[in-house]
Design a protein around this motif. Structure first.
Motif, PDB file in Angstrom:
ATOM      1  N   MET A  77       0.849  -1.204   0.000  1.00 41.73           N
ATOM      2  CA  MET A  77       0.000   0.000   0.000  1.00 41.73           C
ATOM      3  C   MET A  77       0.881   1.248   0.000  1.00 41.73           C
ATOM      4  O   MET A  77       1.908   1.309   0.684  1.00 41.73           O
ATOM      5  N   MET A  78       0.495   2.253  -0.777  1.00 36.38           N
ATOM      6  CA  MET A  78       1.267   3.486  -0.866  1.00 36.38           C
ATOM      7  C   MET A  78       1.265   4.210   0.480  1.00 36.38           C
ATOM      8  O   MET A  78       0.238   4.305   1.153  1.00 36.38           O
ATOM      9  N   GLU A  79       2.423   4.716   0.894  1.00 35.61           N
ATOM     10  CA  GLU A  79       2.535   5.413   2.157  1.00 35.61           C
ATOM     11  C   GLU A  79       2.201   6.898   1.982  1.00 35.61           C
ATOM     12  O   GLU A  79       2.307   7.448   0.881  1.00 35.61           O
ATOM     13  N   TYR A  80       1.789   7.535   3.085  1.00 33.07           N
ATOM     14  CA  TYR A  80       1.496   8.959   3.054  1.00 33.07           C
ATOM     15  C   TYR A  80       1.848   9.561   4.408  1.00 33.07           C
ATOM     16  O   TYR A  80       1.915   8.856   5.423  1.00 33.07           O
ATOM     17  N   THR A  81       2.083  10.871   4.445  1.00 27.66           N
ATOM     18  CA  THR A  81       2.467  11.552   5.683  1.00 27.66           C
ATOM     19  C   THR A  81       1.293  12.248   6.360  1.00 27.66           C
ATOM     20  O   THR A  81       1.189  12.258   7.583  1.00 27.66           O
ATOM     21  N   THR A  82       0.428  12.858   5.569  1.00 30.15           N
ATOM     22  CA  THR A  82      -0.703  13.613   6.116  1.00 30.15           C
ATOM     23  C   THR A  82      -1.960  13.284   5.317  1.00 30.15           C
ATOM     24  O   THR A  82      -1.901  12.671   4.258  1.00 30.15           O
ATOM     25  N   GLN A  83      -3.089  13.731   5.826  1.00 31.25           N
ATOM     26  CA  GLN A  83      -4.346  13.554   5.091  1.00 31.25           C
ATOM     27  C   GLN A  83      -4.253  14.212   3.715  1.00 31.25           C
ATOM     28  O   GLN A  83      -4.722  13.657   2.717  1.00 31.25           O
ATOM     29  N   MET A  84      -3.631  15.386   3.639  1.00 36.71           N
ATOM     30  CA  MET A  84      -3.496  16.068   2.350  1.00 36.71           C
ATOM     31  C   MET A  84      -2.567  15.300   1.420  1.00 36.71           C
ATOM     32  O   MET A  84      -2.846  15.181   0.214  1.00 36.71           O
ATOM     33  N   ASP A  85      -1.495  14.769   1.954  1.00 39.41           N
ATOM     34  CA  ASP A  85      -0.572  13.971   1.146  1.00 39.41           C
ATOM     35  C   ASP A  85      -1.294  12.761   0.564  1.00 39.41           C
ATOM     36  O   ASP A  85      -1.177  12.452  -0.628  1.00 39.41           O
ATOM     37  N   ALA A  86      -2.070  12.081   1.410  1.00 44.83           N
ATOM     38  CA  ALA A  86      -2.837  10.920   0.938  1.00 44.83           C
ATOM     39  C   ALA A  86      -3.812  11.333  -0.153  1.00 44.83           C
ATOM     40  O   ALA A  86      -3.921  10.674  -1.196  1.00 44.83           O
ATOM     41  N   ALA A  87      -4.525  12.437   0.079  1.00 45.90           N
ATOM     42  CA  ALA A  87      -5.531  12.897  -0.881  1.00 45.90           C
ATOM     43  C   ALA A  87      -4.899  13.220  -2.232  1.00 45.90           C
ATOM     44  O   ALA A  87      -5.443  12.871  -3.286  1.00 45.90           O
ATOM     45  N   LYS A  88      -3.732  13.864  -2.222  1.00 48.74           N
ATOM     46  CA  LYS A  88      -3.049  14.203  -3.468  1.00 48.74           C
ATOM     47  C   LYS A  88      -2.596  12.944  -4.213  1.00 48.74           C
ATOM     48  O   LYS A  88      -2.508  12.938  -5.446  1.00 48.74           O
ATOM     49  N   LYS A  89      -2.301  11.890  -3.465  1.00 51.66           N
ATOM     50  CA  LYS A  89      -1.850  10.637  -4.077  1.00 51.66           C
ATOM     51  C   LYS A  89      -3.012   9.733  -4.484  1.00 51.66           C
ATOM     52  O   LYS A  89      -2.806   8.611  -4.969  1.00 51.66           O
TER      53      LYS A  89
END
Length: 437
Positions: A1-13
């Motif tokens: 699963m792709m990793e993310y740092t913040t909610q915004m980072d996840a949303a952009k990805k």
């Protein structure tokens, strides 16, 4: 699963987080639409990675207007137990956010207990805590120490922090050139102003903004960009100082988004009714559609003891114009630390304002709630009215304190009740005002 740092980072990805799923379900919104709004910064989901008890909420475009409750210990009122009683009541009354404004004593102990207990999102103003944290005067605290307090709050699990980063040297120069009746009324803003003037230095949160963003990114700490220059009187509203700071906040918003840090922008303050809509438009334009969070606005300065009402009037208009988040004001505003009853009145007033705004904005479910209450009134279904009320306790008590002779009436109209008699007429029944049945 792709990793993310913040909610915004996840949303952009293109990643839909569990927090997005919960918020989309609460708001009856398509989760992909919500994800896109988070990616654009138009919705924030404050959700610190260390706040394990959180029931996430979204703040921003197309969502219900949320309310925040301020509380916390102070030198004169240092009881953690009493503040926790307020916390429990605020959550029972469905406040979506609690700001811990503690500034003296066992602030870390209270914050820890608050984070462990609260399912509502939690905000703080770290600069309030800095003096007590280091046990020294404001001018003796270093820029690095200010940032360390922010990191401590983030580590403890708070979901958003108010940082007055827009009060830079340029803003101060504008302030000095433009006389105000009430100067700077923001507590955090006044402390930073004093620090900057005494040390002849730049605002540490502005100068070291990238380091601040490092902290926010690490914990997914939402940045609530504070309005140090909000007007403290109607005559000071929408002046050069306020707008100068707002322009800077817009620039800081874009810098935060480049680092995938979520942003909420704070706003006034005190202002008359005719200026509210223009202020909302300015904030949304200058801050690129970021969620807007306002204190009030208080629409008159002459009602101490009743400022929950002056605030609710302004808050309703602001919410209808596009404000996303209302900070409650209690009857004790400008007078003392609110007690439990003050807090309850402030919550109810803010929730009325928020819902009135949601009706005007056409938020999903808002009209249905009102229609359900109207149906209960048409049916003279008292229990359903109490269940649907923003606060069920007070209307139930009022009813029980003055019970009518006939249960399908109240003691205002008795058997002359328009609803009762129209129900009878519509059913083909006689209207028996004088018949004691």
């Amino acid at each position: 699963m792709m990793e993310y740092t913040t909610q915004m980072d996840a949303a952009k990805k293109g990643i839909i987080t569990k927090e997005m799923m919960i918020v989309a379900n609460k708001e009856s919104m398509d989760v992909e639409e919500l994800r896109q709004l988070v990616a654009e910064g138009k919705v924030a989901i404050p959700a610190n990675k260390n706040h394990k008890s959180l029931d996430p909420e979204g703040v921003g475009q197309g969502l219900r207007t949320k309310i925040n409750v301020n509380l916390g210990i102070s030198k004169d009122c240092a009881s953690i137990e009493k503040e926790m009683d307020k916390v429990k009541k605020a959550i029972e009354m469905k406040a979506e956010a609690i700001m811990d404004l503690s500034n003296y004593g066992k602030t870390a102990e209270f914050r820890k207990e608050l984070v462990e207990y609260s399912k509502a999102m939690i905000g703080t103003v770290p600069v309030y805590d800095a003096i007590g944290f280091y046990d020294k005067e404001i001018d003796e605290i270093t820029a690095e120490e200010f940032l360390k307090v922010v990191e401590k709050h983030a580590e403890d699990g708070v979901d958003f922090v108010t940082i007055h980063a827009g009060l830079n040297r340029e803003t101060i120069n504008t302030f000095k050139r433009n006389e105000r009746l009430t100067n700077i009324v923001s507590r955090g803003g006044s402390l930073l102003y004093a620090w900057m003037e005494i040390n002849n230095a730049e605002n540490p949160f502005y100068e070291h903004y990238d380091k601040l963003l490092d902290i926010c990114e690490k914990y997914d700490l939402t940045l609530s960009l504070g309005d140090a220059c909000r007007p403290g009187a109607n005559t000071d509203s929408t002046d050069a100082v306020q707008i100068k700071e707002l322009i800077t906040l817009g620039e800081l918003t874009k810098r935060a988004w480049e680092r995938n840090v979520q942003v909420i922008v704070e706003g006034p303050g005190h202002m008359t009714l005719d200026e509210i809509k223009a202020n909302v438009m300015l904030q949304k334009k200058l801050c690129h559609g970021a969620p807007f969070y306002v204190l009030g606005p208080l629409v008159t300065d002459v009602a101490p003891g009743y400022d929950h009402i002056t605030s609710a009037i302004g808050g309703a208009i602001a919410a209808a114009a596009g404000v996303d988040f209302l900070c409650y004001v209690t009857p004790a505003e400008h007078l003392r630390l609110p007690n439990l009853e003050d807090m309850k009145e402030g919550i109810v007033a803010a929730k009325i304002a928020a819902h009135a705004g949601d009706l005007a904005k056409g938020i999903k479910g808002a009209r249905e709630w009102d229609n359900a209450m109207s149906k209960a009134r048409a049916d003279l279904d008292w229990e359903e009215m109490f269940n649907l009320a923003i606060d069920s306790e007070k209307p139930r008590r009022y009813r029980e304190e003055s019970m009518p002779e006939h249960k399908d009436t109240c003691t205002m109209c008795g058997k002359m009740c328009a609803v009762r008699n129209m129900n009878k007429v519509m059913k083909g029944e006689a209207v028996d005002i004088f018949n004691n049945k």
